[in-house]
Design a protein around this motif. Sequence first.
Motif, short mmCIF file in Angstrom:
data_model
loop_
_atom_site.label_atom_id
_atom_site.label_comp_id
_atom_site.label_asym_id
_atom_site.label_seq_id
_atom_site.Cartn_x
_atom_site.Cartn_y
_atom_site.Cartn_z
N GLY A 74 0.88 -1.16 0.06
CA GLY A 74 -0.06 0.15 -0.05
C GLY A 74 0.83 1.24 -0.07
O GLY A 74 1.48 1.47 0.72
N LYS A 75 0.41 2.19 -1.04
CA LYS A 75 1.19 3.55 -1.01
C LYS A 75 0.78 4.19 0.25
O LYS A 75 -0.17 4.45 0.47
CB LYS A 75 0.61 4.26 -2.36
N GLY A 76 2.12 4.63 1.01
CA GLY A 76 1.91 5.37 2.33
C GLY A 76 2.49 6.63 2.22
O GLY A 76 3.31 7.06 2.85
N LEU B 2 11.44 12.50 -13.85
CA LEU B 2 11.04 13.85 -14.78
C LEU B 2 10.33 14.53 -13.87
O LEU B 2 10.23 15.80 -14.07
CB LEU B 2 10.50 13.44 -16.06
N ASN B 3 9.48 14.10 -13.07
CA ASN B 3 8.50 14.66 -12.17
C ASN B 3 8.70 14.11 -10.82
O ASN B 3 8.11 12.84 -10.74
CB ASN B 3 7.02 14.74 -12.93
N THR B 4 8.90 15.12 -9.88
CA THR B 4 9.03 14.59 -8.60
C THR B 4 7.56 14.22 -7.98
O THR B 4 7.29 13.61 -6.62
CB THR B 4 9.55 15.43 -7.56
N ASP B 5 6.58 14.71 -8.69
CA ASP B 5 5.18 14.49 -8.33
C ASP B 5 4.59 13.09 -8.51
O ASP B 5 3.60 12.68 -8.10
CB ASP B 5 4.30 15.43 -8.66
N ALA B 6 5.47 12.29 -9.46
CA ALA B 6 4.98 10.81 -9.66
C ALA B 6 5.88 10.10 -8.79
O ALA B 6 6.92 9.05 -9.19
CB ALA B 6 5.27 10.51 -11.17
N GLU B 7 5.53 10.30 -7.36
CA GLU B 7 6.33 9.61 -6.23
C GLU B 7 5.94 8.30 -6.08
O GLU B 7 6.71 7.40 -5.54
CB GLU B 7 6.71 10.53 -5.18
N GLY B 8 4.53 8.18 -5.99
CA GLY B 8 3.74 6.69 -5.52
C GLY B 8 4.60 5.71 -6.25
O GLY B 8 4.91 4.66 -5.54
N ALA C 120 -3.16 2.32 -4.44
CA ALA C 120 -2.46 3.42 -4.31
C ALA C 120 -3.22 4.61 -4.88
O ALA C 120 -4.18 4.14 -5.62
CB ALA C 120 -1.13 3.28 -5.04
N THR C 121 -3.26 5.67 -4.30
CA THR C 121 -4.08 6.66 -5.02
C THR C 121 -2.65 7.30 -5.82
O THR C 121 -2.16 8.23 -5.61
CB THR C 121 -4.11 7.89 -3.79
N LEU C 122 -2.65 6.43 -7.08
CA LEU C 122 -1.44 6.83 -7.86
C LEU C 122 -1.52 8.11 -8.94
O LEU C 122 -0.42 8.64 -9.09
CB LEU C 122 -1.12 5.48 -8.38
N THR C 123 -2.76 8.19 -9.27
CA THR C 123 -2.94 9.29 -10.48
C THR C 123 -4.31 9.88 -10.51
O THR C 123 -5.09 9.61 -10.22
CB THR C 123 -2.56 8.53 -11.78
N GLY C 124 -3.93 11.44 -10.77
CA GLY C 124 -5.09 12.05 -11.09
C GLY C 124 -5.81 11.60 -12.37
O GLY C 124 -6.92 11.77 -12.46
N ALA C 125 -4.96 11.21 -13.26
CA ALA C 125 -5.43 10.45 -14.57
C ALA C 125 -6.54 9.67 -14.41
O ALA C 125 -7.46 9.37 -15.15
CB ALA C 125 -4.33 10.10 -15.47
N SER C 126 -6.38 8.92 -13.31
CA SER C 126 -7.33 7.67 -12.67
C SER C 126 -8.90 8.32 -12.75
O SER C 126 -9.79 7.86 -13.44
CB SER C 126 -7.10 6.88 -11.77
N LEU C 127 -8.93 9.35 -12.23
CA LEU C 127 -10.00 10.16 -11.80
C LEU C 127 -10.59 10.85 -13.09
O LEU C 127 -11.84 10.67 -13.56
CB LEU C 127 -9.74 11.39 -10.97
N VAL C 128 -9.78 11.43 -14.22
CA VAL C 128 -10.17 11.78 -15.15
C VAL C 128 -10.71 10.54 -16.13
O VAL C 128 -11.81 10.78 -16.71
CB VAL C 128 -8.88 12.38 -16.17
N LEU D 232 -11.71 6.72 -5.86
CA LEU D 232 -12.38 6.37 -4.53
C LEU D 232 -11.85 6.96 -3.41
O LEU D 232 -12.27 6.70 -2.12
CB LEU D 232 -12.98 4.85 -4.47
N MET D 233 -10.72 7.72 -3.35
CA MET D 233 -10.04 8.14 -2.16
C MET D 233 -11.12 8.96 -1.14
O MET D 233 -11.02 8.45 -0.06
CB MET D 233 -8.98 9.01 -2.64
N SER D 234 -12.03 9.84 -1.67
CA SER D 234 -12.91 10.26 -0.71
C SER D 234 -14.21 10.27 -1.22
O SER D 234 -14.45 10.25 -2.26
CB SER D 234 -12.57 11.86 -0.41
N1 BES Z 1 -0.92 11.46 -5.25
C1 BES Z 1 -1.05 11.75 -6.58
C2 BES Z 1 -2.34 11.37 -7.26
C3 BES Z 1 -3.65 11.91 -6.95
C4 BES Z 1 -4.18 13.07 -7.27
C5 BES Z 1 -4.42 11.28 -5.84
C6 BES Z 1 -5.36 13.44 -6.72
C7 BES Z 1 -5.62 11.55 -5.65
C8 BES Z 1 -6.31 12.75 -6.18
C9 BES Z 1 0.34 11.13 -7.19
O1 BES Z 1 1.33 11.33 -6.65
C10 BES Z 1 0.69 12.16 -8.31
O2 BES Z 1 0.60 13.47 -8.07
N2 BES Z 1 0.30 11.83 -9.51
C11 BES Z 1 0.71 12.93 -10.91
C12 BES Z 1 1.48 11.95 -11.62
C13 BES Z 1 2.25 13.05 -12.86
C14 BES Z 1 3.09 13.92 -12.23
C15 BES Z 1 2.79 12.06 -13.95
C16 BES Z 1 -0.82 13.27 -11.22
O3 BES Z 1 -1.61 12.38 -11.49
O4 BES Z 1 -0.93 14.33 -11.66
#
Ligand code: BES
Length: 495
Positions: free
Chosen positions: A264-266, A344-350, A374-382, A468-470
């Motif tokens: 699990g991503k923590g 390339l992007n430190t926000d892709a840390e998970g 994991a709450t891995l990507t904003g793209a999954s919400l898209v 489904l995070m929240s």
């Molecule tokens: N923790 C975020 C993803 C996320 C976004 C979870 C909104 C729940 C709600 C993740 O670490 C992240 O920032 N991902 C980036 C990846 C990108 C930089 C390739 C994202 O989705 O924008």
Amino acid sequence: MKFKCSSISPEKATSTVLAIYYSYDSKTCAKTLSLLDKQLGGQLSDYIKEEIVSHKKGSFFRLSPLGNQSYKHIIFLGIGKTKNVTAPDIRHLSGSLSRFVKKLNASSVSIYLDTKCLGTIKEDQVTQSIAEGLSMGSYSFKGLKTKVESKSVALSETTLISSFKSASLKVGFSKGLAVAEGVNLARDLANTPANILTPTEVVKRAKAYFKGTTVKVSVIDAKQAAAMNMNAFLGVARGSVEAPYILCLDYKGGGTKKPIALVGKGVTFDSGGISIKPSSKMSEMKADMSGAASVFGAFSAISKIKPKDNIVGIMPLVENMPSSNALKPGDVITAMNKTSIEVLNTDAEGRLVLADSICYAISKLKARVVVDIATLTGASLVALGELAIALFSNSEKQIAEFKCNELFTGEKVWNMPLYDEFLDYLKSDVADISNCYEGRYGGVCTAAKFLQQFVGDTDWVHLDMAPLMSSSKTSGEQVKGMSGAATQSLIEFVT
Ligand code: BES
Ligand code: ZN
Ligand code: ZN
């Protein structure tokens, strides 16, 4: 919560609240209503005749009849046609019921449900769903408000009024309570702000929670991680003053079987690091440890349900912060399996912290199947809105297992593709792979494809639970706030 199963006639119910799960086509249900009506001197008949009380799935109607019967309120919950009733329907209704009961300040409820005519749901699944709904639906995050809001009585006893008695009804109910406790624990962790719930605090809570249970707790600290070359995990942690840990939970119930690993991503707070996120809604990133929370919650249930299998939980715990010591875009780090990664992007840390954790599960713990969450990507919400978990897997068998459990848990999982071509999106000029694709499209798939590079041939399931995070509103068993999602799916997968 105490559970009783009783074959008394419903008009003899002694709980303050009598809840009738009301259906169009259950003859026993119709008979029950006429018995109640008789007892109440005809107070029900007009409501029934004029269809003010509805059978429609999801409808609620409360009556507080006069008289000296023991129950003081009747709540009708419409379940529609019995052959169409599902376990998620029962869970949802029971969630709403729990808040109704709370409002009435009642500590006991009797539930009348014609369990015989619920076509496809097994009886233990009926009571499991009721327990989950009642307990999940009455959840609230407590502990940080200094002024106590109106104190209400907690529901302490549920009686199922059923024409047949079977031991499995009780077994189902206690499994449901164990599952709900796991979900509520995951919610508590995810709702707790990041200044309190640091990686150190999660470790502390795990040690306290699992003390004296069948779950063993151990940790990998930064020094041990460095000795195992977990530089992807350590790279993310570098920007924060908080010490990182990989929290390991170990449950043994399956003899010499190789274990199932739940990873699990923590990320206890995800600021994005140097690739910092916009400030709007950044506070939600306190819940970027929701994957770890659902693993923690699943182990809480595992410790009670005691499945006959070996299960390990691995939770990489870090804070992703910008600082002069933080990872910089363009840096190259080397993961435990020697793959070099261009960040390339430190926000892709998970995916970085998961990469080393997956390697660890496979190479050191010899996991036979790895499920990462994991709450891995904003793209999954898209892609999926706030409706479903994005599921990726290299195994049809495991996909089928999750899809089957979805019918019971109601947690939607949608199977997504792992096309080989996605790897082209992750080509780096300087390293083996880059940690993200900088184009606009396919972000949820490229993240999964990145993780697959650390899996090899082991059966693997990746659950991107960001959608489904929240929960944005309270409804049924869902309560506004961090959801504890995926905990149920994980528990059903391992039990
Ligand atoms: N923790 C975020 C993803 C996320 C976004 C979870 C909104 C729940 C709600 C993740 O670490 C992240 O920032 N991902 C980036 C990846 C990108 C930089 C390739 C994202 O989705 O924008
Ligand atoms: Zn991020
Ligand atoms: Zn993140």
